[in-house]
Design an enzyme around this catalytic site. Structure first.
Site, PDB file in Angstrom:
ATOM      1  N   ARG A  65       7.644  14.132  -6.391  1.00 25.32           N
ATOM      2  CA  ARG A  65       8.468  13.762  -7.541  1.00 25.32           C
ATOM      3  C   ARG A  65       8.021  12.453  -8.197  1.00 25.32           C
ATOM      4  O   ARG A  65       7.920  12.368  -9.421  1.00 25.32           O
ATOM      5  CB  ARG A  65       9.944  13.618  -7.124  1.00 25.32           C
ATOM      6  CG  ARG A  65      10.681  14.924  -7.119  1.00 25.32           C
ATOM      7  CD  ARG A  65      11.734  14.936  -6.042  1.00 25.32           C
ATOM      8  NE  ARG A  65      11.067  15.027  -4.749  1.00 25.32           N
ATOM      9  CZ  ARG A  65      10.793  16.183  -4.134  1.00 25.32           C
ATOM     10  NH1 ARG A  65      11.163  17.311  -4.677  1.00 25.32           N
ATOM     11  NH2 ARG A  65      10.148  16.210  -2.978  1.00 25.32           N
ATOM     12  N   THR A  66       7.802  11.430  -7.396  1.00 25.37           N
ATOM     13  CA  THR A  66       7.537  10.118  -7.993  1.00 25.37           C
ATOM     14  C   THR A  66       6.226  10.152  -8.776  1.00 25.37           C
ATOM     15  O   THR A  66       6.169   9.719  -9.925  1.00 25.37           O
ATOM     16  CB  THR A  66       7.521   9.028  -6.904  1.00 25.37           C
ATOM     17  OG1 THR A  66       8.719   9.154  -6.130  1.00 25.37           O
ATOM     18  CG2 THR A  66       7.475   7.641  -7.509  1.00 25.37           C
ATOM     19  N   LYS A  95     -12.696   3.733   2.984  1.00 30.14           N
ATOM     20  CA  LYS A  95     -13.813   2.932   3.531  1.00 30.14           C
ATOM     21  C   LYS A  95     -13.322   1.592   4.055  1.00 30.14           C
ATOM     22  O   LYS A  95     -14.110   0.748   4.447  1.00 30.14           O
ATOM     23  CB  LYS A  95     -14.846   2.677   2.428  1.00 30.14           C
ATOM     24  CG  LYS A  95     -15.406   3.923   1.783  1.00 30.14           C
ATOM     25  CD  LYS A  95     -16.341   3.523   0.641  1.00 30.14           C
ATOM     26  CE  LYS A  95     -16.836   4.743  -0.121  1.00 30.14           C
ATOM     27  NZ  LYS A  95     -17.508   4.363  -1.370  1.00 30.14           N
ATOM     28  N   ARG A 116       2.129   3.383  -4.608  1.00 25.00           N
ATOM     29  CA  ARG A 116       2.845   3.781  -3.385  1.00 25.00           C
ATOM     30  C   ARG A 116       1.932   3.486  -2.217  1.00 25.00           C
ATOM     31  O   ARG A 116       0.736   3.812  -2.244  1.00 25.00           O
ATOM     32  CB  ARG A 116       3.217   5.264  -3.410  1.00 25.00           C
ATOM     33  CG  ARG A 116       3.768   5.741  -2.068  1.00 25.00           C
ATOM     34  CD  ARG A 116       4.391   7.093  -2.137  1.00 25.00           C
ATOM     35  NE  ARG A 116       5.687   7.042  -2.812  1.00 25.00           N
ATOM     36  CZ  ARG A 116       6.550   8.043  -2.844  1.00 25.00           C
ATOM     37  NH1 ARG A 116       6.257   9.179  -2.239  1.00 25.00           N
ATOM     38  NH2 ARG A 116       7.705   7.911  -3.469  1.00 25.00           N
ATOM     39  N   HIS A 144      12.207   1.176  -2.864  1.00 25.24           N
ATOM     40  CA  HIS A 144      11.803   2.228  -3.805  1.00 25.24           C
ATOM     41  C   HIS A 144      12.672   2.059  -5.054  1.00 25.24           C
ATOM     42  O   HIS A 144      13.566   2.858  -5.325  1.00 25.24           O
ATOM     43  CB  HIS A 144      12.007   3.592  -3.148  1.00 25.24           C
ATOM     44  CG  HIS A 144      11.342   4.747  -3.832  1.00 25.24           C
ATOM     45  ND1 HIS A 144      10.823   4.670  -5.117  1.00 25.24           N
ATOM     46  CD2 HIS A 144      11.123   6.023  -3.412  1.00 25.24           C
ATOM     47  CE1 HIS A 144      10.311   5.854  -5.441  1.00 25.24           C
ATOM     48  NE2 HIS A 144      10.483   6.689  -4.418  1.00 25.24           N
TER      49      HIS A 144
HETATM   50  C1  NCD Z   1      11.500   9.502  -0.983  1.00 27.83           C
HETATM   51  C2  NCD Z   1      10.417   8.517  -0.634  1.00 27.83           C
HETATM   52  O1  NCD Z   1       9.225   8.792  -0.807  1.00 27.83           O
HETATM   53  O2  NCD Z   1      10.808   7.452  -0.203  1.00 27.83           O
HETATM   54  N1  NCD Z   1      11.154  10.462  -1.904  1.00 27.83           N
HETATM   55  C3  NCD Z   1      11.127  10.184  -3.250  1.00 27.83           C
HETATM   56  O3  NCD Z   1      10.409   9.323  -3.711  1.00 27.83           O
HETATM   57  N2  NCD Z   1      11.976  10.850  -4.050  1.00 27.83           N
HETATM   58  C4  NCD Z   1      12.254  10.024   0.157  1.00 27.83           C
HETATM   59  C5  NCD Z   1      11.551  10.541   1.377  1.00 27.83           C
HETATM   60  O4  NCD Z   1      10.329  10.660   1.423  1.00 27.83           O
HETATM   61  O5  NCD Z   1      12.267  10.846   2.318  1.00 27.83           O
END
Ligand code: NCD
Length: 320
Positions: A65-66, A95, A116, A144
């Site tokens: 999703r993100t 690497k 991320r 997040h």
């Molecule tokens: C979450 C995350 O990556 O922290 N997902 C998201 O971004 N919607 C939740 C998860 O991975 O459990």
């Protein structure tokens, strides 16, 4: 208002004006999206430049999703996206390259970076060396922030308010970064009561509890999901974060410990919300999906207008 810089946590949006303006813009984008444009329709795009604006996506952990909602949001604003959803394998991180070196270079390839990373604090480290805004798309078990904004936008959409709410969070409150950010963001609102439902080893982490105490936000901790659900305006379920456990046996013991089932739903108020950042792996049974209180798919959809609005204010500033 000025453009906003890095978004490593929710702090910028603890200011009610900044949050309200972001959500108004997100709402406007969502509404105008559905309409044929009129001569008076404001542009939903980024301000024109000689070249398109570029978002660098740098994802060192899996994401559905993100990653895709940031990409969709940037493209719909007329921008472009470069980068990877699998930096761990297909970038020089494989690497052994330092994050700081990677970010310094990526800052010259685009106008903003969405990162991320499995290590807590990675977004802050990246922001310290980046000359373009860094957006934290999840740093290990840390924060997040854009998920928390999406969550609160969803709550506002349903209740028409962001204050006076009982919010119960259930599951992995130790490693779940979405609940850390959401708890902090909610702490900036009035009349918030939090209930944390977790097994002892996964109780809400200490620094978040201390933060809430410091801000006078009442919370209670319990292992009784049924009771917490019955008094909740929002029941926010989370996945047990298997990838963060040292001991697989411990994960095996704790996964599946709480599930929102039709029986739990039965005890909930009419008009309450069941939320989840997704992916779910058993925390909400599929029988719940058809209930009007199941909000998680609409919640995921709301990631689009919120991230569009966020990219717009990061790259162009708040509309005048
Ligand atoms: C979450 C995350 O990556 O922290 N997902 C998201 O971004 N919607 C939740 C998860 O991975 O459990």
């Amino acid at each position: 208002m000025d453009r906003i810089g890095h978004v490593v946590d929710t702090t910028h949006f603890h200011d009610h004006g900044a949050l309200g303006d972001l959500f108004s813009l997100a709402q406007e984008m969502e509404q105008l999206d559905q309409e044929p444009p009129l001569p008076t329709t404001p542009s939903l795009r980024l301000e024109p430049r000689a070249r398109p604006r570029i978002l660098v996506a740098d994802f060192h952990e899996p994401s559905s999703r993100t990653y895709n909602s940031f990409s969709s949001a940037m493209v719909s604003l007329g921008g472009q996206v470069i980068g990877t959803n699998d930096a761990k394998q297909d970038s020089s991180a494989a690497k052994g390259e330092w994050l700081e070196d990677e970010i310094r270079v990526y800052a010259s390839y685009g106008d903003a970076i969405v990162l991320r990373h499995p290590e807590e604090g990675a977004a802050r480290r990246a922001a310290a060396v980046s000359r373009v805004p860094v957006i934290n798309a999840g740093d290990g078990a840390g924060e997040h922030p854009t998920q928390a904004l999406t969550d609160l936008y969803t709550i506002r959409k349903h209740y028409g308010r962001m204050d006076e709410l009982n919010v119960a969070m259930v599951g992995d409150l130790l490693y779940g970064r979405t609940v850390h950010s959401l708890a902090r963001l909610l702490s900036s609102r009035k009349g918030i009561h939090l209930t944390f439902v977790a097994p002892e080893p996964l109780r809400m982490r200490e620094d978040v509890r201390a933060y809430l105490q410091g801000h006078g936000v009442p919370f209670k901790e319990t292992d009784d999901l049924e009771a917490a659900a019955a008094s909740a305006d929002v029941l926010y379920a989370t996945r047990i974060q298997g990838e963060r456990f040292q001991d697989p046996a411990e994960y095996g013991r704790l996964k599946g410990i709480y599930a929102v089932t039709p029986a739990i739903l039965k005890g909930m108020r009419e008009g309450a919300m069941v939320m989840h950042p997704l992916p779910r792996v058993g925390e909400i049974s599929p029988e719940v999906d058809a209930d009007p209180r199941a909000w998680y798919f609409r919640q995921a959809e709301n990631g689009i207008p919120v991230r569009r609005a966020l990219l717009k204010v990061i790259l162009d500033g708040y509309p005048k």
